[in-house]
Design a protein around this motif. Structure first.
Motif, mmCIF file in Angstrom:
data_model
loop_
_atom_site.group_PDB
_atom_site.id
_atom_site.type_symbol
_atom_site.label_atom_id
_atom_site.label_comp_id
_atom_site.label_asym_id
_atom_site.label_seq_id
_atom_site.Cartn_x
_atom_site.Cartn_y
_atom_site.Cartn_z
ATOM 1 N N LYS A 16 33.383 -45.742 25.412
ATOM 2 C CA LYS A 16 33.746 -44.805 24.338
ATOM 3 C C LYS A 16 32.510 -44.169 23.719
ATOM 4 O O LYS A 16 32.511 -42.985 23.395
ATOM 5 C CB LYS A 16 34.579 -45.515 23.274
ATOM 6 N N ALA A 20 31.499 -40.179 23.818
ATOM 7 C CA ALA A 20 31.193 -39.453 22.586
ATOM 8 C C ALA A 20 29.756 -38.923 22.592
ATOM 9 O O ALA A 20 29.333 -38.255 21.644
ATOM 10 C CB ALA A 20 31.403 -40.371 21.376
ATOM 11 N N ALA A 41 37.248 -39.826 15.491
ATOM 12 C CA ALA A 41 37.573 -38.651 16.307
ATOM 13 C C ALA A 41 37.570 -39.029 17.782
ATOM 14 O O ALA A 41 36.648 -39.694 18.255
ATOM 15 C CB ALA A 41 36.560 -37.546 16.040
ATOM 16 N N PRO A 42 38.601 -38.617 18.511
ATOM 17 C CA PRO A 42 38.628 -38.922 19.945
ATOM 18 C C PRO A 42 37.552 -38.124 20.670
ATOM 19 O O PRO A 42 37.219 -37.015 20.249
ATOM 20 C CB PRO A 42 40.025 -38.476 20.371
ATOM 21 N N PRO A 43 37.019 -38.683 21.740
ATOM 22 C CA PRO A 43 36.001 -37.944 22.489
ATOM 23 C C PRO A 43 36.595 -36.677 23.090
ATOM 24 O O PRO A 43 37.756 -36.657 23.504
ATOM 25 C CB PRO A 43 35.569 -38.926 23.576
ATOM 26 N N GLN A 44 35.807 -35.621 23.149
ATOM 27 C CA GLN A 44 36.287 -34.344 23.638
ATOM 28 C C GLN A 44 35.957 -34.102 25.113
ATOM 29 O O GLN A 44 36.495 -33.205 25.717
ATOM 30 C CB GLN A 44 35.694 -33.211 22.790
ATOM 31 N N ARG A 45 35.059 -34.903 25.666
ATOM 32 C CA ARG A 45 34.665 -34.700 27.055
ATOM 33 C C ARG A 45 35.773 -35.144 28.003
ATOM 34 O O ARG A 45 36.351 -36.204 27.847
ATOM 35 C CB ARG A 45 33.395 -35.506 27.348
ATOM 36 N N ARG A 46 36.055 -34.325 28.998
ATOM 37 C CA ARG A 46 37.024 -34.704 30.030
ATOM 38 C C ARG A 46 36.348 -35.661 30.994
ATOM 39 O O ARG A 46 35.177 -35.516 31.310
ATOM 40 C CB ARG A 46 37.524 -33.476 30.764
#
Length: 83
Positions: A16, A20, A41-46
């Protein structure tokens, strides 16, 4: 401070943090400053398909009896229901 956690938890936290874009210490400090883990906040990377497959395999390993398979046939679903 040293905190002992199971290897799977440590791996999940490290993953995680990497998603991030942060090192583990910074990631954990930011979580500690927040009032709730749910609000992080959830990570934005795919993630790549290979990373996704790896995550699925880890989830399957959490329930070793499942072997990752499932019989979702009509016969299996209604077995024992008097049909």
């Amino acid at each position: 401070m040293n905190i002992a956690v199971p290897d799977q938890v440590a791996a999940a936290l490290s993953r995680k943090a990497a998603l991030a874009g942060k090192d583990l210490i910074t990631f954990l400090q930011e979580i500690a400053k927040d009032d709730s883990l749910d609000q992080a906040a959830p990570p934005q990377r795919r993630i790549s398909r290979e990373e996704f497959r790896t995550l699925l395999k880890e989830i399957v390993e959490l329930s070793p009896g499942s072997k990752g398979g499932m019989n979702d046939s009509r016969e299996s679903i209604y077995a024992g229901c008097g049909e």
